[in-house]
Write a protein that holds these residues in place. Structure first.
Motif, PDB file in Angstrom:
ATOM      1  N   LYS A 147       1.767   5.060  -0.955  1.00  0.00           N
ATOM      2  CA  LYS A 147       0.971   6.288  -1.100  1.00  0.00           C
ATOM      3  C   LYS A 147       1.723   7.141  -2.091  1.00  0.00           C
ATOM      4  CE  LYS A 147      -1.385   5.284   2.673  1.00  0.00           C
ATOM      5  NZ  LYS A 147      -2.677   4.740   2.605  1.00  0.00           N
ATOM      6  N   ASP A 168       0.850  -1.260  -0.102  1.00  0.00           N
ATOM      7  CA  ASP A 168      -0.111  -0.076  -0.036  1.00  0.00           C
ATOM      8  C   ASP A 168       0.774   1.144   0.007  1.00  0.00           C
ATOM      9  OD1 ASP A 168      -1.919   1.933   0.319  1.00  0.00           O
ATOM     10  OD2 ASP A 168      -2.773   1.428   1.930  1.00  0.00           O
ATOM     11  N   LYS A 181       0.896   5.152  -5.513  1.00  0.00           N
ATOM     12  CA  LYS A 181      -0.438   4.408  -5.318  1.00  0.00           C
ATOM     13  C   LYS A 181      -0.779   2.989  -5.628  1.00  0.00           C
ATOM     14  CE  LYS A 181      -2.122   9.405  -6.227  1.00  0.00           C
ATOM     15  NZ  LYS A 181      -1.042  10.086  -6.498  1.00  0.00           N
ATOM     16  N   LYS A 236      -1.439  -0.708  -4.724  1.00  0.00           N
ATOM     17  CA  LYS A 236      -1.954  -1.131  -3.842  1.00  0.00           C
ATOM     18  C   LYS A 236      -2.335  -2.660  -4.066  1.00  0.00           C
ATOM     19  CE  LYS A 236      -5.741  -0.812  -0.080  1.00  0.00           C
ATOM     20  NZ  LYS A 236      -6.707   0.075   0.279  1.00  0.00           N
TER      21      LYS A 236
END
Length: 578
Positions: free
Chosen positions: A289, A287, A292, A294
């Motif tokens: 950030k 995951d 992005k 995931k």
């Protein structure tokens, strides 16, 4: 009334009005010889205009043109018509079935001709459409002017960090000029048995040479070289084009680069979408950030934006550096290669068309491979390489000793030269089946016969094109490992040789055969001649190491060689990133 109307009026099948002329190979319109010539034009002949042919065959006024029976066959009657032949003619002995079969062939052939013409025209137009998708850059002397299907070739694959394209403006530096963010030198062996994809870190510190670039107005501009720069600045910085990156690769590795293929972020998105996604694997749930990305633990299928996130992420794997991201990218490319080579893709026309569109729209290439027909040839040559023999590796590097905080790397001079030499000499990093050399009997016979003991072999070694230090390295190996103690380093030869040779006198043939066995020399590499004297004044053979020399202790007839301590993987195996 037109010809078909006249034919039907006489109860003649229109198909019978077209007859194969054996002298021209063309079908010609032939009507009954009873028709008035003023109403029936003569047959058109191949290579002439209709008017010219008509004028040439028109009879004199008041006369009918005489047509030999062997030239114009009489018409066959339609089914149901009178079976009586015209006066003065014999009844046809051709069976009705044959007549009908001939008509079917004629009509079918005519239809197929139109279909083939239509398909050929459509294919041509589609190829021109694809060609219009491809952007080209003239890199001048930086690459080869054309592509050869008969030789080994090296293509530099460049992934830029340019943020152009829909949805890409939000990735990092939106104002990037397009640096060489991802770089892979793809070497495809001459016999297509193997290929090596060597990644070049973007943070590798190199000297970038002077580079001549083509300007939009047709002029040239030389971008001055710079020292101790990150490799990725070989593209984009100061107006450098892909030819500058190609020149930098050759300067660092000594490997000639024939062509380049460059793509931006959109390529990853469109190519993965065209094949309905690519399977990837991670050792733990991700995951991230920043990218992005995931993903759950284990295998997933990614395409489009998610595929781009997978190859861009650095913070989810290893030490969060570029070297670990390179490993992830190599695993991704291996999976993409497997998917593109799968029967699911190759037997699906819609996927192939989507892939062709995506690939041509995403690519910028040099003018040497800028035609779609040439790109097709490149793809077909790549397709010949088994995925198990496509090796992914990375330029051997070490941390930059000039830095306190480690941010860049430099070439590891203890390991990299052998890697570069193996690629340059077309040596596989994987075991491939060795093809037997086909030599003429007289040449092959040089290898047959008794062999002297290694301790009796007397030879001097010259460097005739091998990397610097090769003569001494081979001498050390022969003396310490192979038992050829009566050997010496004689320095450099007067000329550069493409292939290693062994020259010897007839009385030294047994010694030559022993050394040939030790080094894997072919019969053609053995040159019967005369001996010379060594430093002690004794007769000795002369071994000249050519440009094909593969390294100390590596046999010349080996399909592959033991590599130094470098990480590598092959395109046929699934690896999980973590």
């Amino acid at each position: 009334m037109d010809a078909q109307g006249r034919g039907r009026a006489d109860d003649i099948d229109p198909a019978d009005q077209w007859v194969l002329n054996p002298s021209t190979g063309d079908y010609e319109l032939r009507l009954p010889d009873s028709a008035p010539q003023s109403a029936v034009p003569g047959p058109r002949r191949a290579g002439t205009r209709a008017g010219t042919a008509a004028a040439r065959t028109r009879p004199a006024p008041g006369r009918e043109r005489e047509v030999p029976a062997t030239d114009v066959p009489g018409p066959r009657r339609r089914r149901g018509a009178s079976e009586e032949p015209p006066p003065g003619r014999r009844r046809s002995r051709t069976k009705p079935g044959k007549s009908r079969a001939k008509k079917i062939v004629l009509w079918t052939g005519g239809s197929m001709a139109f279909v083939l013409v239509g398909v050929s025209a459509a294919a041509y137009l589609y190829l021109k459409h694809l060609e219009g998708n491809v952007n080209t850059t003239d890199v001048g002397s930086a690459g080869a002017s054309s592509f050869s299907k008969d030789e080994a070739f090296n293509i530099l694959i460049i992934g830029t960090d340019k943020r152009t394209g829909e949805g890409n403006e939000g990735y990092g530096d939106a104002g990037s000029v397009g640096h060489a963010d991802t770089n892979i030198l793809l070497h495809v062996a001459k016999d297509r048995s193997n290929a090596t994809a060597m990644s070049i870190p973007r943070d590798l510190v190199v000297d970038i040479p002077d580079c001549e670039t083509k300007q939009e107005d047709g002029s040239t501009k030389v971008v001055p070289g710079t020292q101790d720069q990150r490799f990725n600045t070989s593209l984009g910085q100061d107006g450098r084009d892909p030819g500058c990156t190609m020149r930098t690769v050759e300067s660092v590795t000594g490997i000639p680069v024939d062509h380049f293929m460059m793509a931006d972020f959109n390529a990853v998105k469109t190519l993965t979408t065209a094949v309905d996604g690519v399977k990837v694997c991670v050792t733990r749930a991700i995951d991230d950030k920043q990218s992005k990305l995931k993903l759950p633990e284990g295998e997933s299928v990614v395409e489009g934006e998610q595929a781009l996130a997978f190859v861009r992420t650095r913070h989810s794997f290893g030490n969060q550096g570029d070297l670990d991201r390179i490993k992830v990218q190599q695993q991704f490319l291996g999976s993409l290669i497997r998917k593109m080579a799968s029967s699911d893709t190759l037997t699906n026309p819609s996927k192939l068309l989507a892939l062709a569109e995506a690939a041509t729209e995403a690519l910028t290439v040099d003018t040497g491979i800028g035609k779609v027909s040439t790109l097709k040839d490149v793809a077909l040559e790549l397709k010949k390489v088994p995925t198990k023999n496509i090796t992914f590796t990375t330029v051997p590097v070490q941390d930059n000793p000039a830095e306190t905080v480690k941010a860049t790397v430099v070439v590891d001079e203890s390991r990299a030269p052998q890697v570069f030499q193996m690629i340059k000499n077309d040596i596989s990093f994987t075991e491939v089946k060795q093809k037997e050399a086909k030599e003429k009997a007289a040449v092959a016979a040089r290898l047959k016969g008794e062999k002297a003991d290694a301790s009796e072999v007397r030879v001097r070694i010259l460097n005739g094109g091998a990397p610097g230090g090769s003569a001494q390295a081979q001498l050390n190996w022969l003396q310490l490992e192979a038992g050829v103690t009566k050997s010496e380093n004689a320095g450099n030869s007067d000329a550069t040789l493409a292939r290693t040779t062994l020259e010897y006198a007839p009385e030294q043939a047994d010694q030559a055969r022993r050394l040939a066995a030790i080094m894997g020399l072919s019969g053609s590499a053995m040159k019967p001649g005369k001996s010379v004297t060594n430093a002690q004044g004794l007769p000795t053979m002369t071994l000249t190491l050519g440009e094909d020399f593969k390294g100390a202790g590596v046999k010349l007839n080996a399909s592959s060689a033991a590599t130094p301590n470098v990480e590598k993987s092959t395109a046929d195996k699934v690896k999980c990133a973590g």
